[in-house]
Design an enzyme around this catalytic site. Sequence first.
Site, PDB file in Angstrom:
ATOM      1  CE  LYS A   8      -4.329  -2.236   2.338  1.00  0.00           C
ATOM      2  NZ  LYS A   8      -5.395  -2.434   3.256  1.00  0.00           N
ATOM      3  CE1 TYR A  48      -9.284  -2.736   0.812  1.00  0.00           C
ATOM      4  CE2 TYR A  48      -8.935  -1.042  -0.151  1.00  0.00           C
ATOM      5  CZ  TYR A  48      -8.857  -2.063  -0.079  1.00  0.00           C
ATOM      6  OH  TYR A  48      -7.232  -2.441   0.473  1.00  0.00           O
ATOM      7  CG  ASN A 111      -3.244  -2.075   6.781  1.00  0.00           C
ATOM      8  OD1 ASN A 111      -4.001  -1.928   5.746  1.00  0.00           O
ATOM      9  ND2 ASN A 111      -4.814  -2.850   6.889  1.00  0.00           N
ATOM     10  CG  HIS A 114      -5.814  -5.918   0.226  1.00  0.00           C
ATOM     11  ND1 HIS A 114      -7.064  -5.965   0.221  1.00  0.00           N
ATOM     12  CD2 HIS A 114      -5.879  -7.037  -1.373  1.00  0.00           C
ATOM     13  CE1 HIS A 114      -7.964  -6.812  -0.017  1.00  0.00           C
ATOM     14  NE2 HIS A 114      -7.074  -7.080  -1.512  1.00  0.00           N
ATOM     15  CD  GLU A 125      -8.963  -8.814  -3.499  1.00  0.00           C
ATOM     16  OE1 GLU A 125      -8.729  -9.266  -3.157  1.00  0.00           O
ATOM     17  OE2 GLU A 125     -10.492  -8.368  -2.852  1.00  0.00           O
TER      18      GLU A 125
HETATM   19  P1  CMP Z   1      -7.795  -4.996   3.896  1.00  0.00           P
HETATM   20  O1  CMP Z   1      -7.072  -5.946   4.144  1.00  0.00           O
HETATM   21  O2  CMP Z   1      -6.454  -4.186   2.142  1.00  0.00           O
HETATM   22  O3  CMP Z   1      -8.905  -4.682   3.539  1.00  0.00           O
HETATM   23  C1  CMP Z   1      -9.962  -3.238   3.846  1.00  0.00           C
HETATM   24  C2  CMP Z   1      -9.282  -2.174   4.565  1.00  0.00           C
HETATM   25  O4  CMP Z   1      -9.529  -1.129   4.856  1.00  0.00           O
HETATM   26  C3  CMP Z   1      -7.595  -2.300   5.903  1.00  0.00           C
HETATM   27  O5  CMP Z   1      -6.656  -3.583   4.633  1.00  0.00           O
HETATM   28  C4  CMP Z   1      -7.281  -1.441   6.251  1.00  0.00           C
HETATM   29  O6  CMP Z   1      -7.003  -0.512   5.169  1.00  0.00           O
HETATM   30  C5  CMP Z   1      -9.168  -0.953   6.166  1.00  0.00           C
HETATM   31  N1  CMP Z   1      -9.350  -1.128   6.874  1.00  0.00           N
HETATM   32  C6  CMP Z   1     -10.222  -1.920   8.047  1.00  0.00           C
HETATM   33  N2  CMP Z   1     -10.771  -1.579   8.758  1.00  0.00           N
HETATM   34  C7  CMP Z   1     -10.561  -0.555   9.169  1.00  0.00           C
HETATM   35  C8  CMP Z   1     -10.386  -0.033  10.720  1.00  0.00           C
HETATM   36  N3  CMP Z   1     -11.996  -0.282  11.661  1.00  0.00           N
HETATM   37  N4  CMP Z   1     -10.720   1.713  10.268  1.00  0.00           N
HETATM   38  C9  CMP Z   1      -9.820   2.172   9.732  1.00  0.00           C
HETATM   39  N5  CMP Z   1      -9.482   1.658   7.980  1.00  0.00           N
HETATM   40  C10 CMP Z   1      -9.658   0.422   8.505  1.00  0.00           C
END
Ligand code: CMP
Length: 139
Positions: A8, A48, A111, A114, A125
């Site tokens: 990311k 998303y 984070n 993904h 995807e």
């Molecule tokens: P990802 O695995 O890409 O799938 C959805 C994304 O939404 C997740 O990683 C995070 O980047 C984001 N995400 C999921 N839950 C939260 C949350 N509670 N607050 C902010 N971002 C979130």
Amino acid sequence: MLTLAIIKPDAVHAGKTGKILAHLEGAGFQIRAARLVKLTTAQAEAFYAVHRDRPFYRSLVAFMTSGPALALALERDDAVTRLREVIGATDPAEAKPGTVRKLYAESKERNAIHASDSPENAAREVVFFFPERELRDLG
Ligand code: CMP
């Protein structure tokens, strides 16, 4: 079996791409396709879409369009399950030691990586970023 990963914008911007790729290769994944992308808002919204009713959706779309990200088609036996183990929990505070998110993620949203969460989503995807012809040509 293929799965889709995205390094990311937070991790690309912080110069962690190489370390994360080494981590994934060290865990037995082969890179079958890779593309540095700067997602448009429409692309991030579509990718998303399953989260469109969640409170973090607009912020997530803004983050995912904030800079380049590296999309990867990764191959391994049991790739979807194995990759999710290797990356760790969504929130780095809850991720196990040694996982990609524990090592490299900033926060629950920013984070680092993904990974597809099911074989069905992996198929969708992977095609989102990589046309099937390109994967066939890679052998
Ligand atoms: P990802 O695995 O890409 O799938 C959805 C994304 O939404 C997740 O990683 C995070 O980047 C984001 N995400 C999921 N839950 C939260 C949350 N509670 N607050 C902010 N971002 C979130």
